[in-house]
Write an enzyme that holds these catalytic residues in place. Structure first.
Site, mmCIF file in Angstrom:
data_model
loop_
_atom_site.group_PDB
_atom_site.id
_atom_site.type_symbol
_atom_site.label_atom_id
_atom_site.label_comp_id
_atom_site.label_asym_id
_atom_site.label_seq_id
_atom_site.Cartn_x
_atom_site.Cartn_y
_atom_site.Cartn_z
ATOM 1 N N PHE A 16 27.787 -15.317 -0.319
ATOM 2 C CA PHE A 16 26.904 -14.862 -1.383
ATOM 3 C C PHE A 16 26.662 -13.364 -1.333
ATOM 4 O O PHE A 16 26.454 -12.790 -0.253
ATOM 5 C CB PHE A 16 25.534 -15.540 -1.259
ATOM 6 C CG PHE A 16 25.499 -16.977 -1.681
ATOM 7 C CD1 PHE A 16 25.407 -17.321 -3.016
ATOM 8 C CD2 PHE A 16 25.556 -17.985 -0.735
ATOM 9 C CE1 PHE A 16 25.376 -18.644 -3.403
ATOM 10 C CE2 PHE A 16 25.526 -19.320 -1.109
ATOM 11 C CZ PHE A 16 25.434 -19.646 -2.453
ATOM 12 N N ASP A 17 26.623 -12.748 -2.493
ATOM 13 C CA ASP A 17 25.822 -11.549 -2.682
ATOM 14 C C ASP A 17 24.373 -12.013 -2.764
ATOM 15 O O ASP A 17 24.096 -13.144 -3.176
ATOM 16 C CB ASP A 17 26.231 -10.843 -3.972
ATOM 17 C CG ASP A 17 25.238 -9.774 -4.368
ATOM 18 O OD1 ASP A 17 25.051 -8.827 -3.599
ATOM 19 O OD2 ASP A 17 24.629 -9.928 -5.440
ATOM 20 N N THR A 18 23.432 -11.141 -2.406
ATOM 21 C CA THR A 18 22.015 -11.520 -2.490
ATOM 22 C C THR A 18 21.314 -10.878 -3.682
ATOM 23 O O THR A 18 20.712 -11.562 -4.510
ATOM 24 C CB THR A 18 21.275 -11.147 -1.189
ATOM 25 O OG1 THR A 18 21.742 -11.995 -0.131
ATOM 26 C CG2 THR A 18 19.768 -11.369 -1.339
ATOM 27 N N THR A 21 21.933 -11.766 -7.419
ATOM 28 C CA THR A 21 22.455 -13.136 -7.431
ATOM 29 C C THR A 21 21.380 -14.129 -7.004
ATOM 30 O O THR A 21 21.123 -15.120 -7.697
ATOM 31 C CB THR A 21 23.668 -13.249 -6.497
ATOM 32 O OG1 THR A 21 24.656 -12.274 -6.884
ATOM 33 C CG2 THR A 21 24.280 -14.640 -6.550
#
Length: 249
Positions: A16-18, A21
């Site tokens: 994941f990007d945080t 997102t």
């Protein structure tokens, strides 16, 4: 050669990007910039225009000082915005903005969707944040990641290829997983999908800005990055996986 997968369940890890997102960084950035916006008399400016100006300065500063810790970099960006907008600000005000990341809110669907997805995948994050700031965001997300890989650990910021080299090396070293096991899951076409394409990684676009035009707090990507899955939210992605599981059973 890139082969489009047919199912989310073909993967073993979601990378994941945080920010953008899982965390609503555009709301967080804008709210944290309000004192400066008011000082500069820009309250009537569209929110996206403010965010686009932020994106330009943030990306340029990340290129200039790739090893600068993110909270410090945000303080520099605050000073840059103040200069562009013709106002003077104190170091204290800039540092307050730099320390604001833990206050940026999570998207309401993120914690529940992450908790569901963690039951079916390893979950890691490749983030442009620093370690200390990320702790506050992680509390908001209420999930234990299997790996948290920050720009501070790597010494550069996405979309630098070094960050993706680091991600893949850690996944190999820590879990014995290769590129074909990874679904890179992110909102930003600029920071995430374009470099994921360059590494031949499959990706899922969490299109949080689907109701808005423009790019907001990210620069536009070079070219036309592709993605393998697209969802308006992380909850929609979790539900798509649930549907796959129901068919499989």
């Amino acid at each position: 050669m890139h082969v489009t997968p047919k199912r989310l369940s073909d993967f073993k890890v979601l990378a994941f990007d945080t920010y953008g997102t899982l965390i609503d960084w555009e709301t967080g950035i804008y709210q944290s910039l309000l004192p400066l916006i008011e000082q500069a008399g820009l309250q009537a400016h569209p929110r996206d225009a403010i965010l686009e100006t932020f994106a330009r300065h943030e990306a340029d500063q990340q290129t200039q000082t790739p090893d600068m810790v993110y909270m410090q970099l945000l303080a520099v960006v605050y000073h840059r915005l103040a200069r562009e907008w013709g106002v003077q600000v104190s170091a204290e005000a800039a540092n307050t903005f730099g320390a604001s990341v833990p206050d940026w809110p999570e998207f309401t669907d993120s914690p529940h969707a992450l908790q569901y997805l963690k039951r079916h995948f390893r979950i890691v994050t490749l983030t442009n944040c620093d370690r200390l700031s990320y702790r506050g965001s992680n509390l908001r997300l209420r999930v234990a990641f299997d790996g948290i890989y920050t720009a501070q650990d790597i010494g550069s910021y996405k979309p630098n290829p070094r960050n993706f080299d680091y991600l893949l090396q850690r996944l190999q070293d820590d879990f014995g997983l290769g590129p074909g096991d990874v679904l890179h899951t992110a909102q930003s076409l600029f920071h995430d999908h374009a470099p994921a394409n360059a590494f031949g990684l499959a990706s899922a676009w969490i299109d949080r800005r689907h109701a808005n035009e423009g790019w907001g707090a990210t620069l536009p990507p070079a070219g036309s990055p592709r993605w393998d899955f697209r969802f308006d939210s992380l909850l929609a992605m979790a539900r798509a996986h649930q549907a796959e599981q129901a068919v499989a059973s």
